[in-house]
Scaffold this motif. Structure first.
Motif, mmCIF file in Angstrom:
data_model
loop_
_atom_site.group_PDB
_atom_site.id
_atom_site.type_symbol
_atom_site.label_atom_id
_atom_site.label_comp_id
_atom_site.label_asym_id
_atom_site.label_seq_id
_atom_site.Cartn_x
_atom_site.Cartn_y
_atom_site.Cartn_z
ATOM 1 N N VAL A 193 54.292 58.248 73.186
ATOM 2 C CA VAL A 193 53.253 58.155 74.216
ATOM 3 C C VAL A 193 53.952 57.722 75.499
ATOM 4 O O VAL A 193 54.406 56.582 75.629
ATOM 5 N N ASP A 194 54.079 58.648 76.432
ATOM 6 C CA ASP A 194 54.887 58.437 77.635
ATOM 7 C C ASP A 194 54.042 57.757 78.711
ATOM 8 O O ASP A 194 53.502 58.403 79.613
ATOM 9 N N THR A 195 53.947 56.444 78.624
ATOM 10 C CA THR A 195 53.103 55.696 79.564
ATOM 11 C C THR A 195 53.630 55.765 80.991
ATOM 12 O O THR A 195 52.867 55.609 81.941
ATOM 13 N N SER A 196 54.920 56.024 81.159
ATOM 14 C CA SER A 196 55.467 56.134 82.511
ATOM 15 C C SER A 196 55.040 57.424 83.197
ATOM 16 O O SER A 196 55.166 57.564 84.414
ATOM 17 N N ASN A 197 54.530 58.377 82.414
ATOM 18 C CA ASN A 197 54.025 59.636 82.969
ATOM 19 C C ASN A 197 52.557 59.856 82.603
ATOM 20 O O ASN A 197 52.118 60.981 82.372
ATOM 21 N N GLY A 198 51.806 58.744 82.584
ATOM 22 C CA GLY A 198 50.362 58.839 82.417
ATOM 23 C C GLY A 198 49.861 58.768 80.989
ATOM 24 O O GLY A 198 48.657 58.907 80.760
ATOM 25 N N GLY A 199 50.752 58.546 80.012
ATOM 26 C CA GLY A 199 50.325 58.503 78.623
ATOM 27 C C GLY A 199 49.440 57.305 78.321
ATOM 28 O O GLY A 199 49.527 56.266 78.972
ATOM 29 N N ASN A 200 48.600 57.450 77.292
ATOM 30 C CA ASN A 200 47.642 56.411 76.936
ATOM 31 C C ASN A 200 47.359 56.496 75.443
ATOM 32 O O ASN A 200 46.916 57.535 74.953
ATOM 33 N N VAL A 201 47.615 55.407 74.710
ATOM 34 C CA VAL A 201 47.480 55.420 73.254
ATOM 35 C C VAL A 201 46.047 55.696 72.824
ATOM 36 O O VAL A 201 45.797 56.538 71.952
ATOM 37 N N GLN A 202 45.084 54.986 73.397
ATOM 38 C CA GLN A 202 43.699 55.163 72.971
ATOM 39 C C GLN A 202 43.223 56.589 73.219
ATOM 40 O O GLN A 202 42.530 57.179 72.380
ATOM 41 N N GLN A 203 43.623 57.180 74.353
ATOM 42 C CA GLN A 203 43.204 58.552 74.627
ATOM 43 C C GLN A 203 43.939 59.527 73.708
ATOM 44 O O GLN A 203 43.390 60.571 73.338
ATOM 45 N N TYR A 204 45.164 59.196 73.329
ATOM 46 C CA TYR A 204 45.894 60.019 72.361
ATOM 47 C C TYR A 204 45.087 60.114 71.066
ATOM 48 O O TYR A 204 44.944 61.187 70.480
ATOM 49 N N ILE A 205 44.556 58.971 70.653
ATOM 50 C CA ILE A 205 43.726 58.939 69.451
ATOM 51 C C ILE A 205 42.445 59.753 69.653
ATOM 52 O O ILE A 205 42.039 60.543 68.794
ATOM 53 N N GLU A 206 41.812 59.581 70.814
ATOM 54 C CA GLU A 206 40.578 60.322 71.090
ATOM 55 C C GLU A 206 40.830 61.827 71.125
ATOM 56 O O GLU A 206 40.008 62.619 70.628
ATOM 57 N N ASN A 207 41.950 62.238 71.702
ATOM 58 C CA ASN A 207 42.274 63.662 71.748
ATOM 59 C C ASN A 207 42.515 64.222 70.352
ATOM 60 O O ASN A 207 42.158 65.373 70.053
ATOM 61 N N THR A 208 43.134 63.415 69.489
ATOM 62 C CA THR A 208 43.348 63.839 68.106
ATOM 63 C C THR A 208 42.009 64.024 67.396
ATOM 64 O O THR A 208 41.793 65.017 66.681
ATOM 65 N N ARG A 209 41.097 63.082 67.595
ATOM 66 C CA ARG A 209 39.751 63.209 67.021
ATOM 67 C C ARG A 209 39.059 64.481 67.524
ATOM 68 O O ARG A 209 38.373 65.184 66.762
ATOM 69 N N TYR A 210 39.229 64.753 68.809
ATOM 70 C CA TYR A 210 38.596 65.926 69.403
ATOM 71 C C TYR A 210 39.085 67.209 68.734
ATOM 72 O O TYR A 210 38.273 68.066 68.358
ATOM 73 N N VAL A 211 40.392 67.334 68.574
ATOM 74 C CA VAL A 211 40.916 68.554 67.949
ATOM 75 C C VAL A 211 40.405 68.674 66.515
ATOM 76 O O VAL A 211 40.007 69.761 66.075
ATOM 77 N N LEU A 212 40.395 67.570 65.783
ATOM 78 C CA LEU A 212 39.882 67.602 64.419
ATOM 79 C C LEU A 212 38.436 68.093 64.368
ATOM 80 O O LEU A 212 38.047 68.807 63.428
#
Length: 293
Positions: free
Chosen positions: A193-212
């Motif tokens: 999760v590349d936080t220096s380029n806008g990454g966000n752990v919680q949104q990473y999780i939300e995006n994974t849920r979305y694809v599922l």
């Protein structure tokens, strides 16, 4: 297992070079010397390609080729040669899933004369990178869901809320039930999760849920790194993300420091997710930062 460890080592070295830019040109060229580009058929004229760096995909029609991601410039000739075994048509379109070097490094070498498509933020970030060849900059940028036709194949390019970076897109093949997730999925391992380029752990999780929520048991899921997977594989990734975040949150509530969390670890259940680029310690540090309030 030895072969798997070797592939993971090459993967980690590739991402580290792309993100940290610390390897010399000679070392990089030598590291790529024995890399082979492989193409696995997923549907008629659609292939998943692997080499070193992010997984690619191609739509190889007789009159032209569309490629998703470009790995490294040093692999351009090998990638081009592999594409020629799939179609004699020229590369007309390149789509970048995001801005990291192991996904865009071959842009100029492969696709200077093609239409390069990416999220608007990818163009902004690459334009500000003095080391990036401007011949490989995106020519077409998107900010909202965009339908693209390549021959008879329909693709939907869907920008996602910032999670791995702030320029991630999903590429859907709705008729073939395929999705390329880029680095929104590191199959079977802790993600970067590349936080220096806008990454966000919680949104990473939300995006994974979305694809599922959008796929079914027959969907073929192309990860940015790792083996081709499916809904069950993506669900396992989500479970890992949720459980490890909860573990770090619980340790924080117990008053443990970041270093104490690393010393304690995440438990035996998550040992297999550790790899040489995102180690257990590095993943704990990422989660620790994400739980700060």
């Amino acid at each position: 297992m030895k072969g798997m460890n070797s592939r993971i080592t090459r993967l980690g070295n590739g991402i580290a070079a792309a993100v940290l830019l610390i390897s010399s040109p000679l070392a990089i060229a030598d590291r790529f010397k024995d890399i082979e580009i492989t193409a696995s058929p997923l549907a008629e004229n659609i292939y998943m390609l692997t080499g070193s760096g992010g997984n690619m995909a191609a739509v190889a029609n007789p009159d032209g080729v569309l490629l998703i991601d470009s790995q490294y410039a040093e692999l351009a000739e090998k990638i081009r040669a592999k594409l020629k075994t799939l179609s004699q048509g020229e590369l007309t379109t390149l789509i970048n899933t995001h801005m990291h070097g192991d996904h865009v490094g071959g842009n100029a070498a492969l696709a200077a004369n093609a239409n390069i498509i990416a999220h608007k933020n990818v163009q902004l970030r690459l334009s500000n990178n003095a080391n990036f060849d401007p011949a490989g900059l995106p020519k077409t940028v998107i900010e909202q869901s965009t339908t693209l036709k390549h021959g008879d194949t329909t693709l939907i390019l869907e920008p996602m809320p910032a999670s791995h970076t702030d320029g991630d897109i999903l590429i859907w093949f709705p008729e073939q039930n395929i999705v390329h997730m880029g680095d929104l999925l590191f199959q079977g391992r802790f993600p970067f999760v590349d936080t220096s380029n806008g990454g966000n752990v919680q949104q990473y999780i939300e995006n994974t849920r979305y694809v599922l929520s959008k796929i079914d048991d027959n969907t073929q899921v192309i990860p940015g790194h790792g083996e081709l997977t499916n809904k069950a594989g993506l669900a396992a990734e989500l479970s890992m993300l949720e459980q490890t975040l909860a573990l770090v949150q619980a340790m924080r509530e117990q008053g443990l420091t970041e270093e104490q969390m690393i010393e304690q670890g995440l438990g035996e259940a998550f040992k297999s997710w550790h790899w040489n680029f995102i180690t257990e310690a590095r993943w704990i540090r990422t989660l620790y930062q994400a739980t700060q309030s």
